[in-house]
Write a protein that holds these residues in place. Structure first.
Motif, PDB file in Angstrom:
ATOM      1  N   TYR A   1      -3.542  -2.161  -5.452  1.00  9.57           N
ATOM      2  CA  TYR A   1      -3.899  -1.607  -4.147  1.00  9.57           C
ATOM      3  C   TYR A   1      -5.252  -0.932  -4.158  1.00  9.57           C
ATOM      4  CZ  TYR A   1      -3.787   1.405  -0.054  1.00  9.57           C
ATOM      5  OH  TYR A   1      -4.103   2.044   1.118  1.00  9.57           O
ATOM      6  N   ASN A   2      -5.579  -0.232  -5.238  1.00 11.85           N
ATOM      7  CA  ASN A   2      -6.840   0.510  -5.301  1.00 11.85           C
ATOM      8  C   ASN A   2      -8.005  -0.464  -5.402  1.00 11.85           C
ATOM      9  OD1 ASN A   2      -9.042   2.145  -5.922  1.00 11.85           O
ATOM     10  ND2 ASN A   2      -7.791   3.601  -7.066  1.00 11.85           N
ATOM     11  N   PRO A   3      -8.856  -0.563  -4.377  1.00 10.25           N
ATOM     12  CA  PRO A   3      -9.961  -1.522  -4.412  1.00 10.25           C
ATOM     13  C   PRO A   3     -10.911  -1.285  -5.583  1.00 10.25           C
ATOM     14  CG  PRO A   3      -9.671  -0.608  -2.205  1.00 10.25           C
ATOM     15  CD  PRO A   3      -8.840   0.219  -3.136  1.00 10.25           C
ATOM     16  N   GLU A   4     -11.113   0.002  -5.963  1.00  9.29           N
ATOM     17  CA  GLU A   4     -12.037   0.284  -7.059  1.00  9.29           C
ATOM     18  C   GLU A   4     -11.497  -0.272  -8.373  1.00  9.29           C
ATOM     19  OE1 GLU A   4     -12.575   4.470  -7.008  1.00  9.29           O
ATOM     20  OE2 GLU A   4     -13.589   4.501  -5.070  1.00  9.29           O
ATOM     21  N   SER A   5     -10.196  -0.125  -8.601  1.00  7.03           N
ATOM     22  CA  SER A   5      -9.593  -0.680  -9.813  1.00  7.03           C
ATOM     23  C   SER A   5      -9.695  -2.193  -9.818  1.00  7.03           C
ATOM     24  CB  SER A   5      -8.130  -0.252  -9.913  1.00  7.03           C
ATOM     25  OG  SER A   5      -8.024   1.146 -10.022  1.00  7.03           O
ATOM     26  N   LEU A   6      -9.533  -2.801  -8.643  1.00  9.26           N
ATOM     27  CA  LEU A   6      -9.592  -4.244  -8.553  1.00  9.26           C
ATOM     28  C   LEU A   6     -10.977  -4.756  -8.912  1.00  9.26           C
ATOM     29  CD1 LEU A   6      -8.021  -6.792  -7.791  1.00  9.26           C
ATOM     30  CD2 LEU A   6      -8.836  -6.504  -5.454  1.00  9.26           C
ATOM     31  N   LEU A   7     -12.029  -4.058  -8.442  1.00  7.85           N
ATOM     32  CA  LEU A   7     -13.386  -4.482  -8.754  1.00  7.85           C
ATOM     33  C   LEU A   7     -13.684  -4.338 -10.237  1.00  7.85           C
ATOM     34  CD1 LEU A   7     -15.338  -2.940  -5.716  1.00  7.85           C
ATOM     35  CD2 LEU A   7     -14.856  -5.352  -6.137  1.00  7.85           C
ATOM     36  N   GLN A   8     -13.158  -3.287 -10.846  1.00  4.33           N
ATOM     37  CA  GLN A   8     -13.405  -3.060 -12.267  1.00  4.33           C
ATOM     38  C   GLN A   8     -12.667  -4.058 -13.149  1.00  4.33           C
ATOM     39  OE1 GLN A   8     -12.230   1.001 -12.890  1.00  4.33           O
ATOM     40  NE2 GLN A   8     -13.884   1.840 -11.634  1.00  4.33           N
ATOM     41  N   GLU A   9     -11.459  -4.453 -12.745  1.00  2.00           N
ATOM     42  CA  GLU A   9     -10.622  -5.266 -13.615  1.00  2.00           C
ATOM     43  C   GLU A   9     -10.690  -6.747 -13.304  1.00  2.00           C
ATOM     44  OE1 GLU A   9      -6.780  -3.570 -13.235  1.00  2.00           O
ATOM     45  OE2 GLU A   9      -7.422  -1.595 -13.894  1.00  2.00           O
ATOM     46  N   GLY A  10     -11.166  -7.138 -12.131  1.00  2.00           N
ATOM     47  CA  GLY A  10     -11.323  -8.537 -11.810  1.00  2.00           C
ATOM     48  C   GLY A  10     -10.030  -9.189 -11.344  1.00  2.00           C
ATOM     49  N   GLU A  11     -10.147 -10.475 -10.989  1.00  2.00           N
ATOM     50  CA  GLU A  11      -9.026 -11.197 -10.407  1.00  2.00           C
ATOM     51  C   GLU A  11      -7.936 -11.518 -11.422  1.00  2.00           C
ATOM     52  OE1 GLU A  11     -11.466 -13.475  -6.834  1.00  2.00           O
ATOM     53  OE2 GLU A  11     -10.538 -14.610  -8.457  1.00  2.00           O
ATOM     54  N   GLY A  12      -8.212 -11.355 -12.721  1.00  2.00           N
ATOM     55  CA  GLY A  12      -7.209 -11.635 -13.726  1.00  2.00           C
ATOM     56  C   GLY A  12      -6.004 -10.733 -13.633  1.00  2.00           C
ATOM     57  N   HIS A  13      -6.080  -9.675 -12.844  1.00  2.00           N
ATOM     58  CA  HIS A  13      -4.970  -8.733 -12.750  1.00  2.00           C
ATOM     59  C   HIS A  13      -4.132  -8.975 -11.494  1.00  2.00           C
ATOM     60  CE1 HIS A  13      -5.684  -5.793 -16.103  1.00  2.00           C
ATOM     61  NE2 HIS A  13      -6.787  -6.511 -16.125  1.00  2.00           N
ATOM     62  N   LEU A  14      -4.186 -10.209 -10.976  1.00  2.00           N
ATOM     63  CA  LEU A  14      -3.272 -10.568  -9.907  1.00  2.00           C
ATOM     64  C   LEU A  14      -1.870 -10.717 -10.479  1.00  2.00           C
ATOM     65  CD1 LEU A  14      -5.326 -13.258  -7.959  1.00  2.00           C
ATOM     66  CD2 LEU A  14      -4.855 -10.929  -7.245  1.00  2.00           C
ATOM     67  N   GLY A  15      -0.869 -10.381  -9.705  1.00  2.00           N
ATOM     68  CA  GLY A  15       0.516 -10.568 -10.107  1.00  2.00           C
ATOM     69  C   GLY A  15       1.173 -11.595  -9.204  1.00  2.00           C
ATOM     70  N   LYS A  16       2.362 -12.027  -9.578  1.00  2.00           N
ATOM     71  CA  LYS A  16       3.093 -13.023  -8.806  1.00  2.00           C
ATOM     72  C   LYS A  16       4.503 -12.506  -8.551  1.00  2.00           C
ATOM     73  CE  LYS A  16       4.218 -17.964  -8.761  1.00  2.00           C
ATOM     74  NZ  LYS A  16       4.100 -19.222  -9.527  1.00  2.00           N
ATOM     75  N   CYS A  17       4.979 -12.675  -7.319  1.00  5.34           N
ATOM     76  CA  CYS A  17       6.301 -12.192  -6.935  1.00  5.34           C
ATOM     77  C   CYS A  17       7.088 -13.307  -6.245  1.00  5.34           C
ATOM     78  CB  CYS A  17       6.210 -11.001  -5.979  1.00  5.34           C
ATOM     79  SG  CYS A  17       5.340  -9.561  -6.622  1.00  5.34           S
ATOM     80  N   SER A  18       8.386 -13.273  -6.414  1.00  2.00           N
ATOM     81  CA  SER A  18       9.297 -14.128  -5.651  1.00  2.00           C
ATOM     82  C   SER A  18      10.335 -13.226  -5.000  1.00  2.00           C
ATOM     83  CB  SER A  18       9.960 -15.172  -6.549  1.00  2.00           C
ATOM     84  OG  SER A  18      10.710 -14.548  -7.574  1.00  2.00           O
ATOM     85  N   ALA A  19      10.686 -13.537  -3.763  1.00  2.00           N
ATOM     86  CA  ALA A  19      11.590 -12.657  -3.024  1.00  2.00           C
ATOM     87  C   ALA A  19      12.487 -13.458  -2.104  1.00  2.00           C
ATOM     88  CB  ALA A  19      10.794 -11.637  -2.210  1.00  2.00           C
TER      89      ALA A  19
ATOM     90  N   ALA B   1      17.211  -6.677   4.151  1.00  2.00           N
ATOM     91  CA  ALA B   1      17.761  -6.735   2.795  1.00  2.00           C
ATOM     92  C   ALA B   1      16.812  -7.541   1.919  1.00  2.00           C
ATOM     93  CB  ALA B   1      19.141  -7.378   2.816  1.00  2.00           C
ATOM     94  N   ILE B   2      16.502  -7.022   0.733  1.00  2.00           N
ATOM     95  CA  ILE B   2      15.452  -7.628  -0.092  1.00  2.00           C
ATOM     96  C   ILE B   2      15.874  -7.681  -1.547  1.00  2.00           C
ATOM     97  CG2 ILE B   2      13.089  -7.356  -0.957  1.00  2.00           C
ATOM     98  CD1 ILE B   2      12.400  -6.045   1.741  1.00  2.00           C
ATOM     99  N   ASN B   3      15.656  -8.841  -2.159  1.00  2.00           N
ATOM    100  CA  ASN B   3      15.687  -8.993  -3.614  1.00  2.00           C
ATOM    101  C   ASN B   3      14.316  -9.512  -4.022  1.00  2.00           C
ATOM    102  OD1 ASN B   3      18.435  -8.280  -4.149  1.00  2.00           O
ATOM    103  ND2 ASN B   3      19.064 -10.241  -3.263  1.00  2.00           N
ATOM    104  N   VAL B   4      13.608  -8.782  -4.870  1.00  2.00           N
ATOM    105  CA  VAL B   4      12.243  -9.162  -5.233  1.00  2.00           C
ATOM    106  C   VAL B   4      12.021  -8.966  -6.731  1.00  2.00           C
ATOM    107  CG1 VAL B   4      11.380  -6.857  -4.603  1.00  2.00           C
ATOM    108  CG2 VAL B   4       9.774  -8.777  -4.769  1.00  2.00           C
ATOM    109  N   THR B   5      11.296  -9.895  -7.321  1.00  2.00           N
ATOM    110  CA  THR B   5      10.923  -9.832  -8.729  1.00  2.00           C
ATOM    111  C   THR B   5       9.439 -10.133  -8.849  1.00  2.00           C
ATOM    112  OG1 THR B   5      13.113 -10.620  -9.387  1.00  2.00           O
ATOM    113  CG2 THR B   5      11.379 -10.748 -11.038  1.00  2.00           C
TER     114      THR B   5
END
Length: 294
Positions: A110-128, A140-144
């Motif tokens: 969420y933090n844009p500054e952290s995203l700029l410093q760490e690059g796109e390699g820190h994207l995560g993937k979720c299924s819900a 009602a939600i089940n998410v991983t």
């Protein structure tokens, strides 16, 4: 005497007997297969698939609702995620029950500054799997999710934030984050992230199949001194409901300690009673509604 002639062959037969009806049999088998497949698909799909445009909107809505729930359940301002892109999914509508959505999506910090410093390699993937019950709030939600920030690093960042807040000589009182120009002072970023964390629960509770909320601004923040180790906040937020463009003020009380379940109480304008939630030891919110009725 003339020799008796054999009778002419019957229609559809040859000199060696009746002609095989292979083409007709093959056609009947093909039709039976098609009917069986259609019946099977109808039994597997508990609702009617919607058109492509509605499918896209429902997938986006479900992904955002799942992230609100995930952020609250994680209970960590250092682990906040936002939606990057919906990758695939499907939605079904059952007029009697509601809307069920299966969705896979990518996220980023969420933090844009952290995203700029760490690059796109820190994207995560979720299924819900998300179930909206006939436009009622609190789906009602089940998410991983995978590829999140390392646990040790998250704990270090959370504890640093906690230490900064606890070392304040005077209880914190702030008005308007971000300011009127949309700017968040770096020193106030931890306050905003904590408020976003608590607001995630509120936005999940209020989300319906069509209503979508966005944290627009903190209009007041007050930190309370406590006798225990927790951080205790009262703050007022403005939530922007995008489909109606309505701005909804909400008063939120948040109690937080790193690694412990987040506790939230809130009251939003137009709601009859305050709502309360607290996580389990795993940082999980209250149990989601069963999806088996769909």
């Amino acid at each position: 005497m003339q020799p008796r002639r054999p009778p002419p062959p019957a229609p559809g037969s040859g000199p060696w007997g009746p002609r095989p009806a292979a083409p007709l049999i093959a056609l009947l088998l093909l039709l039976a297969s098609v009917v069986a497949t259609a019946v099977s698909e109808s039994a597997e799909d508990p609702g009617q698939p919607q058109d492509a445009g509605l499918q896209r909107r429902l997938l986006q809505q479900a992904a955002r609702a799942a992230l609100h729930f995930f952020n609250f359940r994680a209970g960590s301002p250092s682990a906040l995620r936002v939606l990057a892109q919906v990758q695939k999914g499907r939605a079904w509508i059952n007029p009697k029950e509601g809307c069920k959505v299966d969705v896979v999506f990518s996220t980023e910090r969420y933090n844009p500054e952290s995203l700029l410093q760490e690059g796109e390699g820190h994207l995560g993937k979720c299924s819900a799997r998300v179930f909206f019950k006939n436009q009622k709030p609190r789906p009602a939600i089940n998410v991983t999710c995978t590829r999140l920030i390392e646990k040790k690093k998250r704990q270090q960042e959370d504890y640093l934030l906690y230490k900064q807040m606890k070392q304040l000589k005077n209880p914190l009182e702030i008005v308007s984050i971000p300011d009127n120009h949309g700017h968040i002072d770096p020193s106030l970023r931890p306050i905003w992230d904590l408020a976003f964390l608590g607001s995630s629960y509120v936005m999940w509770e209020m989300t319906t199949q069509f209503s979508r909320y966005y944290l627009a601004q903190l209009t007041s923040v007050r930190q309370w001194k406590t006798n225990d180790d927790t951080i205790d906040f009262d703050y007022t937020v403005l939530l922007h409901e995008l489909s109606t463009q309505e701005i909804i003020p909400c008063r939120i009380h948040l109690v937080w300690y790193p690694g412990k379940p987040l506790k939230v109480k809130y009251h939003c304008q137009g709601l009859q009673t305050p709502e309360e939630a607290s996580g389990t030891e795993e940082g999980s919110a209250v149990a989601p509604t069963e999806l088996s009725n769909f």
